[in-house]
Design a protein around this motif. Structure first.
Motif, PDB file in Angstrom:
ATOM      1  N   ARG A  78       0.995  -1.157   0.085  1.00 63.19           N
ATOM      2  CA  ARG A  78      -0.091  -0.069   0.160  1.00 63.19           C
ATOM      3  C   ARG A  78       1.098   1.257   0.048  1.00 63.19           C
ATOM      4  O   ARG A  78       1.223   1.504   0.948  1.00 63.19           O
ATOM      5  N   PRO A  79       1.131   1.877  -1.131  1.00 61.17           N
ATOM      6  CA  PRO A  79       2.229   3.044  -1.180  1.00 61.17           C
ATOM      7  C   PRO A  79       1.702   4.063  -0.715  1.00 61.17           C
ATOM      8  O   PRO A  79       0.348   4.358  -0.850  1.00 61.17           O
ATOM      9  N   THR A  80       2.379   5.012  -0.099  1.00 62.44           N
ATOM     10  CA  THR A  80       2.035   6.266   0.343  1.00 62.44           C
ATOM     11  C   THR A  80       3.170   7.528  -0.167  1.00 62.44           C
ATOM     12  O   THR A  80       4.305   7.162   0.067  1.00 62.44           O
ATOM     13  N   VAL A  81       2.388   8.239  -0.844  1.00 63.13           N
ATOM     14  CA  VAL A  81       3.499   9.254  -1.646  1.00 63.13           C
ATOM     15  C   VAL A  81       3.462  10.733  -0.900  1.00 63.13           C
ATOM     16  O   VAL A  81       2.035  11.263  -0.657  1.00 63.13           O
ATOM     17  N   LYS A  82       4.388  11.223  -0.634  1.00 65.51           N
ATOM     18  CA  LYS A  82       4.428  12.501  -0.022  1.00 65.51           C
ATOM     19  C   LYS A  82       5.481  13.351  -0.416  1.00 65.51           C
ATOM     20  O   LYS A  82       6.450  12.921  -1.125  1.00 65.51           O
ATOM     21  N   GLN A 111      -6.971   6.705  -0.678  1.00 60.46           N
ATOM     22  CA  GLN A 111      -7.654   6.655   0.105  1.00 60.46           C
ATOM     23  C   GLN A 111      -7.791   7.671   1.288  1.00 60.46           C
ATOM     24  O   GLN A 111      -9.055   7.899   1.820  1.00 60.46           O
ATOM     25  N   TYR A 112      -6.667   8.452   1.589  1.00 60.04           N
ATOM     26  CA  TYR A 112      -6.653   9.311   2.433  1.00 60.04           C
ATOM     27  C   TYR A 112      -5.774  10.277   1.993  1.00 60.04           C
ATOM     28  O   TYR A 112      -4.719   9.725   1.451  1.00 60.04           O
ATOM     29  N   GLY A 113      -5.412  11.446   2.676  1.00 60.97           N
ATOM     30  CA  GLY A 113      -4.187  12.337   2.420  1.00 60.97           C
ATOM     31  C   GLY A 113      -4.815  13.512   1.908  1.00 60.97           C
ATOM     32  O   GLY A 113      -5.929  13.654   1.296  1.00 60.97           O
ATOM     33  N   ALA A 114      -3.910  14.523   2.214  1.00 55.55           N
ATOM     34  CA  ALA A 114      -4.157  15.813   1.397  1.00 55.55           C
ATOM     35  C   ALA A 114      -3.490  15.941   0.161  1.00 55.55           C
ATOM     36  O   ALA A 114      -2.385  16.136  -0.159  1.00 55.55           O
ATOM     37  N   GLN A 115      -4.304  15.499  -0.790  1.00 55.05           N
ATOM     38  CA  GLN A 115      -3.784  15.355  -2.216  1.00 55.05           C
ATOM     39  C   GLN A 115      -3.682  16.830  -2.996  1.00 55.05           C
ATOM     40  O   GLN A 115      -2.759  17.101  -3.358  1.00 55.05           O
ATOM     41  N   SER A 125       6.402  26.559   2.650  1.00 60.22           N
ATOM     42  CA  SER A 125       6.145  25.634   1.996  1.00 60.22           C
ATOM     43  C   SER A 125       4.734  24.742   1.983  1.00 60.22           C
ATOM     44  O   SER A 125       3.919  25.328   2.837  1.00 60.22           O
ATOM     45  N   VAL A 126       4.337  23.716   1.283  1.00 60.34           N
ATOM     46  CA  VAL A 126       3.182  23.204   1.289  1.00 60.34           C
ATOM     47  C   VAL A 126       3.435  21.836   1.051  1.00 60.34           C
ATOM     48  O   VAL A 126       4.411  21.348   0.385  1.00 60.34           O
ATOM     49  N   GLU A 127       2.738  20.944   1.875  1.00 61.15           N
ATOM     50  CA  GLU A 127       2.789  19.543   1.898  1.00 61.15           C
ATOM     51  C   GLU A 127       1.808  18.651   1.521  1.00 61.15           C
ATOM     52  O   GLU A 127       0.544  19.000   1.936  1.00 61.15           O
ATOM     53  N   LEU A 128       1.963  17.613   0.708  1.00 65.47           N
ATOM     54  CA  LEU A 128       0.937  16.916   0.151  1.00 65.47           C
ATOM     55  C   LEU A 128       1.172  15.512   0.334  1.00 65.47           C
ATOM     56  O   LEU A 128       2.413  15.189   0.762  1.00 65.47           O
ATOM     57  N   ALA A 129       0.078  14.838   0.426  1.00 65.06           N
ATOM     58  CA  ALA A 129       0.085  13.324   0.782  1.00 65.06           C
ATOM     59  C   ALA A 129      -1.095  12.584  -0.195  1.00 65.06           C
ATOM     60  O   ALA A 129      -1.961  13.075  -0.081  1.00 65.06           O
ATOM     61  N   CYS A 130      -0.901  11.341  -0.381  1.00 66.56           N
ATOM     62  CA  CYS A 130      -1.641  10.441  -0.966  1.00 66.56           C
ATOM     63  C   CYS A 130      -1.505   9.159  -0.652  1.00 66.56           C
ATOM     64  O   CYS A 130      -0.400   8.649  -1.090  1.00 66.56           O
ATOM     65  N   VAL A 131      -2.256   8.313   0.012  1.00 65.73           N
ATOM     66  CA  VAL A 131      -2.211   7.018   0.385  1.00 65.73           C
ATOM     67  C   VAL A 131      -3.093   6.089  -0.680  1.00 65.73           C
ATOM     68  O   VAL A 131      -4.271   6.232  -0.731  1.00 65.73           O
ATOM     69  N   LEU A 132      -2.601   5.418  -1.481  1.00 66.53           N
ATOM     70  CA  LEU A 132      -2.987   4.451  -2.546  1.00 66.53           C
ATOM     71  C   LEU A 132      -3.742   3.310  -1.660  1.00 66.53           C
ATOM     72  O   LEU A 132      -3.597   2.813  -0.795  1.00 66.53           O
ATOM     73  N   ARG A 133      -4.713   2.739  -2.619  1.00 68.39           N
ATOM     74  CA  ARG A 133      -5.106   1.613  -2.171  1.00 68.39           C
ATOM     75  C   ARG A 133      -4.056   0.464  -2.402  1.00 68.39           C
ATOM     76  O   ARG A 133      -2.980   0.634  -2.865  1.00 68.39           O
ATOM     77  N   THR A 134      -4.565  -0.609  -1.650  1.00 66.26           N
ATOM     78  CA  THR A 134      -3.414  -1.895  -1.806  1.00 66.26           C
ATOM     79  C   THR A 134      -3.378  -2.551  -3.098  1.00 66.26           C
ATOM     80  O   THR A 134      -4.353  -2.745  -3.934  1.00 66.26           O
TER      81      THR A 134
END
Length: 266
Positions: A78-82, A111-115, A125-134
């Protein structure tokens, strides 16, 4: 006899002395590659910069540019991209967005995260995140389920004032995965990774031009899509518990034998 013992001792001493030297001269796994994270990003899917999971890639660009990276993901992960975008000292309100696509360039839902996030005026700065499905080993043709293969990350600004267009920015991207395993496993398998991405080779050819090559992502043993998962272990445990429950239920209901009130047969 003495000569044989003397020769054996001498050979043993030479072997012990040569052992550390041979070990020191052999290349270590870390020395086989530079191990450096990429410091630039691509400008399209075709030129996306390859990064490995666990690496923190950096890149410099301008507001309005499209920054692309690609990374591998296998079954059960389940990848998490930040991503972190460092903005100039003086700027207006800006809205940045992080998108993830699979090997067929289908946009994957988070799935969740501030895309998407908006940086206020003067923010550093600004921070982004995306948690993909498995990632699944198999899926229906009509579904957009994530499958093993190459994934693309696109970072860009989607809202800003005209005066901020072209300002210099720097970005940091990192991809990590959590191994979910059989909790999200499905039956079936994918024979090959989902359309391996095409990326530009970091090394230049003899004539100075860069050549496009197939992505070399994946482990040495290949992709792990297959019939085995830890669901088999839990299935076996469930079968054993069901058998024990059946035996216990039978032992409780069968009684101790013939009732005392029933006369014996003649």
């Amino acid at each position: 006899m003495r000569i044989t013992r003397t020769l054996g001792a001498a050979l043993l001493a030479l072997g012990l002395a040569a052992g550390p030297a041979a070990a020191d001269s052999s290349p270590s796994p870390s020395a086989s590659g530079d191990g450096k994270a990429p410091t630039q990003a691509g400008t399209s899917f075709r030129t996306a910069t390859e990064i490995e999971q666990g690496q923190q890639a950096t890149a410099s660009g301008s507001t309005g540019d499209y920054l692309y990276w690609s990374f591998p993901a296998d079954t059960g992960q389940r990848p998490t991209v930040k991503a972190t975008v460092k903005l100039p000292d003086t700027h207006g309100s800006q809205t940045w967005q992080l998108d993830v696509y699979d090997g067929l360039r289908r946009r994957q839902a988070c799935q969740y995260g501030a895309q998407t996030r908006t940086a206020a005026q003067g923010a550093s700065s600004v921070e982004l995140a995306c948690v993909l499905r498995t990632v699944r080993g198999w899926s229906e043709p009509w579904a957009d389920d994530p499958l093993p293969g190459t994934y693309y990350v696109r970072l860009t600004v989607v809202g800003l004032g005209a005066s901020d267009l072209g300002l210099p920015v720097s970005a940091e991207v990192r991809v990590d995965s959590k191994d979910i395993g059989g909790a999200a496993a499905v039956d079936g398998s994918l024979g090959k990774p989902l359309v391996p991405g095409i990326a530009v080779n970091t090394e230049e050819d003899e004539d100075g031009s860069k050549s496009a090559v197939l992505s070399s992502f994946g482990s040495d043993d290949g992709w792990s899509s297959g019939w085995w998962s830890d669901r088999w272990v839990w299935t076996a445990i469930g079968g054993i518990l069901a058998a024990l429950a059946g035996i216990g239920g039978y032992a409780l209901t069968r009684g101790t034998g013939r009732p005392s009130r029933v006369p014996p047969s003649v």
